[in-house]
Design a protein around this motif. Structure first.
Motif, PDB file in Angstrom:
ATOM      1  N   ILE A  92       0.842  -1.205   0.000  1.00 28.89           N
ATOM      2  CA  ILE A  92       0.000   0.000   0.000  1.00 28.89           C
ATOM      3  C   ILE A  92       0.877   1.255   0.000  1.00 28.89           C
ATOM      4  O   ILE A  92       0.611   2.204  -0.730  1.00 28.89           O
ATOM      5  CB  ILE A  92      -0.979  -0.003   1.195  1.00 28.89           C
ATOM      6  CG1 ILE A  92      -2.028  -1.112   1.004  1.00 28.89           C
ATOM      7  CG2 ILE A  92      -1.663   1.352   1.352  1.00 28.89           C
ATOM      8  CD1 ILE A  92      -2.927  -1.341   2.193  1.00 28.89           C
ATOM      9  N   TRP A  93       1.938   1.252   0.783  1.00 25.90           N
ATOM     10  CA  TRP A  93       2.826   2.401   0.837  1.00 25.90           C
ATOM     11  C   TRP A  93       3.476   2.655  -0.531  1.00 25.90           C
ATOM     12  O   TRP A  93       3.550   3.794  -0.989  1.00 25.90           O
ATOM     13  CB  TRP A  93       3.896   2.195   1.910  1.00 25.90           C
ATOM     14  CG  TRP A  93       4.831   3.351   2.021  1.00 25.90           C
ATOM     15  CD1 TRP A  93       4.611   4.524   2.672  1.00 25.90           C
ATOM     16  CD2 TRP A  93       6.117   3.451   1.436  1.00 25.90           C
ATOM     17  NE1 TRP A  93       5.702   5.348   2.531  1.00 25.90           N
ATOM     18  CE2 TRP A  93       6.635   4.712   1.774  1.00 25.90           C
ATOM     19  CE3 TRP A  93       6.886   2.587   0.657  1.00 25.90           C
ATOM     20  CZ2 TRP A  93       7.892   5.128   1.356  1.00 25.90           C
ATOM     21  CZ3 TRP A  93       8.136   3.007   0.245  1.00 25.90           C
ATOM     22  CH2 TRP A  93       8.623   4.269   0.590  1.00 25.90           C
ATOM     23  N   ILE A  98       3.618   5.955  -5.477  1.00 22.11           N
ATOM     24  CA  ILE A  98       3.544   6.052  -6.938  1.00 22.11           C
ATOM     25  C   ILE A  98       2.389   6.946  -7.387  1.00 22.11           C
ATOM     26  O   ILE A  98       2.545   7.763  -8.283  1.00 22.11           O
ATOM     27  CB  ILE A  98       3.423   4.650  -7.564  1.00 22.11           C
ATOM     28  CG1 ILE A  98       4.754   3.934  -7.410  1.00 22.11           C
ATOM     29  CG2 ILE A  98       3.008   4.718  -9.025  1.00 22.11           C
ATOM     30  CD1 ILE A  98       4.732   2.494  -7.810  1.00 22.11           C
ATOM     31  N   PHE A  99       1.226   6.801  -6.766  1.00 21.91           N
ATOM     32  CA  PHE A  99       0.029   7.497  -7.238  1.00 21.91           C
ATOM     33  C   PHE A  99      -0.225   8.874  -6.624  1.00 21.91           C
ATOM     34  O   PHE A  99      -1.038   9.630  -7.135  1.00 21.91           O
ATOM     35  CB  PHE A  99      -1.220   6.638  -7.020  1.00 21.91           C
ATOM     36  CG  PHE A  99      -1.330   5.509  -7.990  1.00 21.91           C
ATOM     37  CD1 PHE A  99      -1.584   5.746  -9.334  1.00 21.91           C
ATOM     38  CD2 PHE A  99      -1.183   4.201  -7.563  1.00 21.91           C
ATOM     39  CE1 PHE A  99      -1.689   4.711 -10.231  1.00 21.91           C
ATOM     40  CE2 PHE A  99      -1.292   3.151  -8.461  1.00 21.91           C
ATOM     41  CZ  PHE A  99      -1.544   3.406  -9.797  1.00 21.91           C
ATOM     42  N   THR A 100       0.406   9.180  -5.507  1.00 22.47           N
ATOM     43  CA  THR A 100       0.116  10.462  -4.862  1.00 22.47           C
ATOM     44  C   THR A 100       1.404  11.209  -4.567  1.00 22.47           C
ATOM     45  O   THR A 100       2.480  10.634  -4.490  1.00 22.47           O
ATOM     46  CB  THR A 100      -0.646  10.276  -3.541  1.00 22.47           C
ATOM     47  OG1 THR A 100       0.196   9.597  -2.616  1.00 22.47           O
ATOM     48  CG2 THR A 100      -1.929   9.548  -3.729  1.00 22.47           C
ATOM     49  N   TYR A 126      -3.733   1.027  -4.709  1.00 21.08           N
ATOM     50  CA  TYR A 126      -2.367   1.138  -4.202  1.00 21.08           C
ATOM     51  C   TYR A 126      -1.805  -0.245  -3.872  1.00 21.08           C
ATOM     52  O   TYR A 126      -0.653  -0.548  -4.174  1.00 21.08           O
ATOM     53  CB  TYR A 126      -2.319   2.017  -2.952  1.00 21.08           C
ATOM     54  CG  TYR A 126      -2.835   3.416  -3.154  1.00 21.08           C
ATOM     55  CD1 TYR A 126      -2.767   4.050  -4.394  1.00 21.08           C
ATOM     56  CD2 TYR A 126      -3.392   4.115  -2.110  1.00 21.08           C
ATOM     57  CE1 TYR A 126      -3.240   5.341  -4.572  1.00 21.08           C
ATOM     58  CE2 TYR A 126      -3.864   5.415  -2.275  1.00 21.08           C
ATOM     59  CZ  TYR A 126      -3.793   6.009  -3.519  1.00 21.08           C
ATOM     60  OH  TYR A 126      -4.260   7.287  -3.681  1.00 21.08           O
ATOM     61  N   PHE A 127      -2.644  -1.074  -3.252  1.00 21.04           N
ATOM     62  CA  PHE A 127      -2.221  -2.406  -2.841  1.00 21.04           C
ATOM     63  C   PHE A 127      -1.846  -3.273  -4.046  1.00 21.04           C
ATOM     64  O   PHE A 127      -0.785  -3.901  -4.052  1.00 21.04           O
ATOM     65  CB  PHE A 127      -3.339  -3.067  -2.025  1.00 21.04           C
ATOM     66  CG  PHE A 127      -3.076  -4.497  -1.691  1.00 21.04           C
ATOM     67  CD1 PHE A 127      -2.088  -4.836  -0.793  1.00 21.04           C
ATOM     68  CD2 PHE A 127      -3.814  -5.510  -2.281  1.00 21.04           C
ATOM     69  CE1 PHE A 127      -1.834  -6.160  -0.481  1.00 21.04           C
ATOM     70  CE2 PHE A 127      -3.575  -6.822  -1.978  1.00 21.04           C
ATOM     71  CZ  PHE A 127      -2.585  -7.157  -1.075  1.00 21.04           C
TER      72      PHE A 127
END
Length: 157
Positions: A92-93, A98-100, A126-127
């Motif tokens: 998730i991290w 990557i996305f935020t 995210y996961f």
């Protein structure tokens, strides 16, 4: 009847010892160090890849298809089970990074209190992304660690 802590530790220690014995016996009788390391890293790949509930089946099928050692591949796919919570958080991290942007992380955390369904969808994105990236990189590291260990064990036995 509740089991005591030493009994549980003994059970876990015995389980890891048996798994190690299977790994060593497969290495001793049925495979080369390179094939054992490839089989183990294949199992690690499927242990992380986001097909939860089917990792072991996928590892067996892929090992059979690639003519690798199935018991060692299965061992690789299940050896990560005790570490699944840290793997989930790491995935998730990674996806979050990557996305935020760092400015948007707080917004993601606040999304939980605003809309739990949207939070779950975002967490899933995210996961999945993090799992795919981890499953592409961790098996390489697993191979690089497992191969010298397998060579050492093969010479020792």
């Amino acid at each position: 009847m509740q089991e005591t802590k030493p009994e549980r530790q003994s059970f876990i220690k015995t389980g890891f010892k048996r798994a190690g014995d299977i790994f060593v016996s497969e290495l001793k009788l049925n495979t080369t160090p390179e094939k054992a390391a490839r089989s183990f890293s294949l199992g690690i790949f499927f242990g992380i890849f986001p097909i939860f509930g089917f990792q072991t089946v996928a590892a067996v099928l892929a090992a059979r298809l690639l003519r690798l050692n199935m018991p060692i591949a299965v061992f690789g796919s299940v050896v990560l089970f005790p570490f699944m919570v840290p793997i989930v958080f790491a995935a998730i991290w990674i996806g979050l990074v990557i996305f935020t942007s760092t400015n948007n992380v707080q917004g993601f955390i606040e999304l939980f209190s605003i809309n739990k369904f949207a939070f779950l969808v975002e967490s899933g994105k995210y996961f999945i992304t993090g799992c795919i990236l981890l499953s592409a990189s961790v098996p390489v590291l697993a191979y690089l660690v497992a191969y010298p260990i397998c060579r050492f064990l093969k010479k020792k036995i």
